[in-house]
Design a protein around this motif. Sequence first.
Motif, PDB file in Angstrom:
ATOM      1  N   TYR B  63       0.828  -1.214   0.000  1.00 17.08           N
ATOM      2  CA  TYR B  63       0.000   0.000   0.000  1.00 17.08           C
ATOM      3  C   TYR B  63       0.856   1.255   0.000  1.00 17.08           C
ATOM      4  CZ  TYR B  63      -4.352  -2.486   0.213  1.00 17.08           C
ATOM      5  OH  TYR B  63      -5.418  -3.274  -0.117  1.00 17.08           O
ATOM      6  N   PHE B  66       1.916   1.630  -3.730  1.00 20.88           N
ATOM      7  CA  PHE B  66       0.962   1.747  -4.835  1.00 20.88           C
ATOM      8  C   PHE B  66      -0.395   2.325  -4.446  1.00 20.88           C
ATOM      9  CE2 PHE B  66       3.994  -1.525  -6.113  1.00 20.88           C
ATOM     10  CZ  PHE B  66       4.392  -1.022  -7.330  1.00 20.88           C
ATOM     11  N   GLY B  67      -0.578   2.660  -3.188  1.00 22.43           N
ATOM     12  CA  GLY B  67      -1.809   3.353  -2.818  1.00 22.43           C
ATOM     13  C   GLY B  67      -3.001   2.446  -2.663  1.00 22.43           C
ATOM     14  N   ASP B  68      -3.491   1.889  -3.765  1.00 20.97           N
ATOM     15  CA  ASP B  68      -4.602   0.951  -3.644  1.00 20.97           C
ATOM     16  C   ASP B  68      -4.523  -0.136  -4.721  1.00 20.97           C
ATOM     17  OD1 ASP B  68      -5.414   2.204  -5.899  1.00 20.97           O
ATOM     18  OD2 ASP B  68      -7.247   3.050  -5.086  1.00 20.97           O
ATOM     19  N   LYS B  69      -5.472  -1.043  -4.625  1.00 20.46           N
ATOM     20  CA  LYS B  69      -5.404  -2.234  -5.467  1.00 20.46           C
ATOM     21  C   LYS B  69      -5.580  -1.888  -6.951  1.00 20.46           C
ATOM     22  CE  LYS B  69      -7.557  -6.838  -5.662  1.00 20.46           C
ATOM     23  NZ  LYS B  69      -8.805  -7.577  -5.350  1.00 20.46           N
ATOM     24  N   GLU B  70      -6.475  -0.960  -7.234  1.00 23.34           N
ATOM     25  CA  GLU B  70      -6.712  -0.591  -8.627  1.00 23.34           C
ATOM     26  C   GLU B  70      -5.435  -0.066  -9.272  1.00 23.34           C
ATOM     27  OE1 GLU B  70      -9.924   1.944  -9.542  1.00 23.34           O
ATOM     28  OE2 GLU B  70     -11.412   0.828  -8.381  1.00 23.34           O
ATOM     29  N   ASN B  71      -4.775   0.832  -8.551  1.00 23.66           N
ATOM     30  CA  ASN B  71      -3.552   1.403  -9.097  1.00 23.66           C
ATOM     31  C   ASN B  71      -2.475   0.345  -9.278  1.00 23.66           C
ATOM     32  OD1 ASN B  71      -2.035   3.741  -9.926  1.00 23.66           O
ATOM     33  ND2 ASN B  71      -0.824   3.398  -8.086  1.00 23.66           N
ATOM     34  N   ARG B  74      -3.088  -1.370 -12.519  1.00 26.39           N
ATOM     35  CA  ARG B  74      -2.670  -0.559 -13.657  1.00 26.39           C
ATOM     36  C   ARG B  74      -1.156  -0.585 -13.837  1.00 26.39           C
ATOM     37  NH1 ARG B  74      -7.786   2.386 -13.951  1.00 26.39           N
ATOM     38  NH2 ARG B  74      -7.946   2.724 -11.709  1.00 26.39           N
ATOM     39  N   GLU B  75      -0.449  -0.415 -12.728  1.00 27.70           N
ATOM     40  CA  GLU B  75       1.014  -0.358 -12.843  1.00 27.70           C
ATOM     41  C   GLU B  75       1.587  -1.709 -13.241  1.00 27.70           C
ATOM     42  OE1 GLU B  75       3.212   2.386 -11.815  1.00 27.70           O
ATOM     43  OE2 GLU B  75       2.205   3.362 -10.125  1.00 27.70           O
TER      44      GLU B  75
END
Lengths: 227, 227
Positions: B63, B66-71, B74-75
């Motif tokens: 976390y 990458f902040g959250d799962k969606e991001n 994407r990455e």
Amino acid sequence: MSLGWWTASYAEDMHQAVAARGRIDKRQAILDAAFTVFARAGYAQAGVDVIAAEAGVAKATVYSHFGDKENLLREAVAASADQALADNLAAVDRLTDRGTDLRATLEGVGLRLLQCYCDDRSWALRRLLSAEINQFPDLLDIIHTRAADRITETLADRLARLTVAGHLHTPDPLLAAEQFFALLCGPMDRRTRLGTRHLPDTELRALSRAAVDTFLQAFAPKRTETT
Amino acid sequence: MSLGWWTASYAEDMHQAVAARGRIDKRQAILDAAFTVFARAGYAQAGVDVIAAEAGVAKATVYSHFGDKENLLREAVAASADQALADNLAAVDRLTDRGTDLRATLEGVGLRLLQCYCDDRSWALRRLLSAEINQFPDLLDIIHTRAADRITETLADRLARLTVAGHLHTPDPLLAAEQFFALLCGPMDRRTRLGTRHLPDTELRALSRAAVDTFLQAFAPKRTETT
DNA sequence: ATATAACTAGACTAACCAGTCTGGTTAGGC
DNA sequence: GCCTAACCAGACTGGTTAGTCTAGTTATAT
């Protein structure tokens, strides 16, 4: 009202008949709704409650018809594959037509096939298969044996007969059939951005013409020109 | 030990360096693990704890990066697309080679491309895109602009130059490039059963030869034969 | 030596959902 | 008129998981 797509007058007209055919109608409504919701949200994200609501049915009814969610997916996919098979065969069957010239006939068949493959439900089916092929490998068999293989084989049969009649030259009709589909679908996949964009009919016609051009350059008879 | 793929000797050798490069190494390990797990289980079913464990990292570290799962999805997809782009360009770039005969060169390029597309990670990327294209439409842009479009354009460039040099006849190089890919991938999709079966190299070679046969029949120069 | 920043394990919450159960309604078959 | 079978709404259980938080660890930079 809570029955969703039912109109009041439809409900009145069918007042008697619906009771007799009610069960089978509900089954079909559930299959349709399941396919729609699975396609929209993916298997894991799709809620059985949502499917039930979309079908205008109680959740328990879904379970009484299909047992569990996995089985519902399989049956929904199978039903959708049967539908796709029928549409595709209708397109390929026009290749029997004689009398007109071959190029025009092929372009017509190509156009019909592209229309089939561009349909939202067709894209949804392919996406669902791709998405769940790891968790449900048997979906591949369901779809291939029910639809994809039969369509390719049918086209190969047609190409073989055209070759025997001297209108084409396909030493390996199955390969030729695969390449015909590939020439149609490859460029279409890119142009529609994997089905997220809709193409006007004129563009589909152009795609079909380009595919048939290349196909005929490769598989037109070498010695004698067709009449 | 708990770091997974690290060997003891590697850990010793890198004892100092790893501290400086530790952050970026972890980031990469998380991206790799995320792609693997997303591909195996699908976005919704993939647990962030599982990804963290597979990367040899604590969940909070995922976390923080990458902040959250969606991001994270994407990455991970973007990184994988970059990798695929590099592999594919390496294959297409061999089309610059002059001196050898064109048919052999095309068959070689076709084989390399098929090897790229048959790779597990390549299939995983395409499946993931298909699966999540409804929930994450921007994945399509990520993959197309980063990889797919560039590869097709690069091949189109090569075909155009070969046409200018008189070795080919492609009035529409982009269409020809699309059709080349289609002739390669269409039959391969079927034969590998959407990537669930592995093909021996000999079969890939045969697929490439069949594709190049058809391609050259359509796009070999019409008037003058090449030397 | 100490401050800082990345990292660790693991607990915790809030939400979501498959599948079951309950109690009641409807409608056709007999 | 009654029996049966399909159906309904909605509650409930049990399991899963995203994202947060805490308290403690490691290692570098100064």
